[in-house]
Design an enzyme around this catalytic site. Structure first.
Site, PDB file in Angstrom:
ATOM      1  N   SER A 145     -40.187 -54.517 -64.808  1.00  0.00           N
ATOM      2  CA  SER A 145     -41.211 -53.362 -64.581  1.00  0.00           C
ATOM      3  C   SER A 145     -40.291 -52.032 -63.863  1.00  0.00           C
ATOM      4  CB  SER A 145     -42.131 -53.783 -63.919  1.00  0.00           C
ATOM      5  OG  SER A 145     -42.456 -52.826 -63.261  1.00  0.00           O
TER       6      SER A 145
ATOM      7  N   HIS B 230     -33.663 -45.400 -57.008  1.00  0.00           N
ATOM      8  CA  HIS B 230     -35.300 -46.155 -57.044  1.00  0.00           C
ATOM      9  C   HIS B 230     -35.123 -47.241 -55.653  1.00  0.00           C
ATOM     10  CE1 HIS B 230     -38.471 -47.936 -58.144  1.00  0.00           C
ATOM     11  NE2 HIS B 230     -38.026 -49.023 -57.241  1.00  0.00           N
TER      12      HIS B 230
ATOM     13  N   LYS C 166     -37.984 -48.540 -66.642  1.00  0.00           N
ATOM     14  CA  LYS C 166     -38.554 -46.595 -66.609  1.00  0.00           C
ATOM     15  C   LYS C 166     -37.164 -46.262 -66.215  1.00  0.00           C
ATOM     16  CE  LYS C 166     -41.379 -48.642 -63.460  1.00  0.00           C
ATOM     17  NZ  LYS C 166     -43.175 -49.125 -63.392  1.00  0.00           N
TER      18      LYS C 166
ATOM     19  N   ASP D  68     -44.465 -51.326 -69.551  1.00  0.00           N
ATOM     20  CA  ASP D  68     -44.752 -52.034 -68.777  1.00  0.00           C
ATOM     21  C   ASP D  68     -46.015 -51.067 -67.174  1.00  0.00           C
ATOM     22  OD1 ASP D  68     -43.565 -52.263 -65.924  1.00  0.00           O
ATOM     23  OD2 ASP D  68     -44.174 -50.530 -65.096  1.00  0.00           O
TER      24      ASP D  68
ATOM     25  N   ARG E 148     -50.994 -57.201 -64.004  1.00  0.00           N
ATOM     26  CA  ARG E 148     -50.815 -57.769 -63.373  1.00  0.00           C
ATOM     27  C   ARG E 148     -51.719 -57.721 -61.755  1.00  0.00           C
ATOM     28  NH1 ARG E 148     -44.995 -56.298 -62.694  1.00  0.00           N
ATOM     29  NH2 ARG E 148     -44.635 -57.803 -61.495  1.00  0.00           N
TER      30      ARG E 148
HETATM   31  N1  URA Z   1     -42.878 -51.582 -59.108  1.00  0.00           N
HETATM   32  C1  URA Z   1     -42.763 -51.025 -59.997  1.00  0.00           C
HETATM   33  O1  URA Z   1     -42.289 -50.646 -60.334  1.00  0.00           O
HETATM   34  N2  URA Z   1     -43.341 -52.392 -61.320  1.00  0.00           N
HETATM   35  C2  URA Z   1     -43.634 -53.991 -60.136  1.00  0.00           C
HETATM   36  O2  URA Z   1     -43.635 -54.829 -60.868  1.00  0.00           O
HETATM   37  C3  URA Z   1     -43.716 -54.132 -58.754  1.00  0.00           C
HETATM   38  C4  URA Z   1     -42.830 -52.502 -57.923  1.00  0.00           C
END
Ligand code: URA
Length: 435
Positions: free
Chosen positions: A183, A82, A187, A161, A168
């Site tokens: 967050s 990621h 995933k 999320d 957010r």
């Molecule tokens: N990317 C995400 O997936 N979540 C966040 O909170 C910030 C960037």
């Protein structure tokens, strides 16, 4: 249990128990806790923070809020990567075939671009025929056949999320390390890989502008991964200028293929070697320098390129397109951007360069916008380079002149000039492994 009491507790800086966090995430996902209470909680977390234990619990609850992919039928060590996002970041297209060529199993779910640039899925879809919407069975078949598959993230991954991130975004509560880390990692946990390699960017084109904040985010995510039984490590890397020279979709795939052929830009190659070596070293528990040698070997002997070709073929993509750049369709317009005077490029506002590429049609202005796969910017000069007045510093590709001009003007405004070269900023700023 009442959400009101949990908000009060967090507002006073107290630690929430595992049960309280589960109550909050489950209640919010089911719609039993309203947005206004969750907003208040996110704001309290922004001000008071969370312990590592709370952050790991929050991540786990969000990961468990929807589908969780079981990669165990694939056997062996499964790798995911990621990046916290940047401009010109096409590392997945290079580092993941390298990891597969090292013998790791790459079963990756990726997103589309959220900000101003396309995401990995948008880039891959610029290869004619390439399918990213595979069923789970098709996904597994491609991994078994090619050792690597990259598909779109399934919609039912970590729904908590999805809801919290949207909230957010409109309540000024994005910039909290525990909330960002949970967050992203929710995933990754739900996507099922046993080895997670992270690239946390910092600089003018990154989510985290500040190096200390980037390091804290990286440490938090590594800790979450390890507490949840995933071998996780992270690189902290510079995003004060675009990675490589290409910013767009088709042109980024082109640059990735050139890198797999041994002809890519040095910064992109170096970062991909680090990412592959980091995952290989963590997965096999071998020293990083040994893993690095193997990563370089699979890049230099063409086996990573073969893995990329196998993945493209298995996902329906056109290998003629991959192997013959001269046959690829080109954008209707190519505008050359010229240096305004003699000078050195001393800085690039990289977020603004991203916006410039979006203006050409390479990114999304709104969620509904469609991407032009042929649009984008090919830099000729980058920070530290000298250009004489009138020399071409970039080529801007678009479907019409107005878009090309908008992108070119924005690009010029993003560049600072000086009469001396700026000090060199290293690309690789740190490596965080489990303690
Ligand atoms: N990317 C995400 O997936 N979540 C966040 O909170 C910030 C960037």
């Amino acid at each position: 249990m009442r959400m009101y009491d949990l908000i009060t507790k967090k507002k006073q800086g107290e630690e929430l128990s595992s049960q309280e966090i589960a109550f909050m995430v489950e209640g919010y996902t089911k719609g039993e806790i309203p947005d206004y209470q969750m907003s208040a909680m996110c704001m309290a977390i922004c001000f008071k923070g969370m312990s590592h234990r709370e952050t790991a619990d929050l991540t786990q609850c969000m990961a468990q809020s929807g589908a969780q992919v079981d990669l165990s039928p694939l056997g062996g060590l499964t790798v995911d990567k990621h990046s916290t996002g940047g401009v010109g970041d096409k590392t997945t297209l290079v580092a993941e075939p390298m990891a597969a060529a090292c013998g790791l199993t790459v079963a990756k779910m990726s997103g589309r671009g959220l900000g101003f640039t396309g995401g990995t899925i948008d880039k891959l879809e610029s290869i004619p025929g390439f399918r990213t919407d595979l069923s789970q069975q098709e996904f597994f078949n491609v991994v078994k056949q090619a050792g690597i598959a990259v598909v779109g993230q399934s919609a039912d991954l970590a729904p908590a999320d999805k809801k919290m991130y949207a909230l957010r975004d409109v309540t000024a509560t994005v910039d909290s390390i525990p909330l960002i880390a949970s967050s992203i990692m929710s995933k990754k946990l739900a996507a099922g890989a046993s080895v997670i390699e992270l690239d946390v960017k910092c600089g003018s084109g990154a989510f985290m502008q500040d190096r200390d904040q980037a390091e804290l985010l990286a440490k938090t995510m590594v800790e979450i991964g390890c507490r949840n039984g995933r071998d996780t490590s992270a690189w902290i890397t510079n995003m004060d200028q675009p990675l490589g020279y290409a910013i767009g979709n088709s042109i980024e795939v082109n640059e990735a293929i050139e890198t797999l052929q041994g002809n890519g830009p040095e910064d992109l190659k170096e970062l991909c070697v680090c990412l592959c070596a980091g995952a290989f070293s963590t997965a096999k528990n071998i020293p990083l320098d040994v893993a690095r040698e193997r990563a370089l070997q699979v890049l230099n002997d063409g086996s990573a390129l073969q893995k990329f070709r196998q993945m493209v073929a298995a996902q329906g993509g056109d290998l003629e397109w991959v192997d013959h750049p001269e046959k690829r369709e080109k954008a209707a317009v190519c505008l050359e951007v010229k240096a305004p005077a003699d000078g050195y490029i001393t800085h690039m506002d990289t977020a603004a360069v991203g916006v410039a590429s979006m203006l050409t049609g390479a990114g999304r202005e709104t969620k509904e916008s469609t991407i032009d796969p042929l649009a984008g910017i090919l830099l000729i000069k980058k920070t530290g380079d000298f250009a004489a007045a009138g020399e071409t510093i970039a080529k801007v590709y678009a479907s019409d002149t107005a878009k090309a001009q908008a992108g070119g003007n924005k690009l010029l405004s993003a560049i600072s000039w000086g009469d001396k070269p700026a000090p060199h900023i290293p690309l690789i700023l740190g490596h965080i492994t489990a303690e």
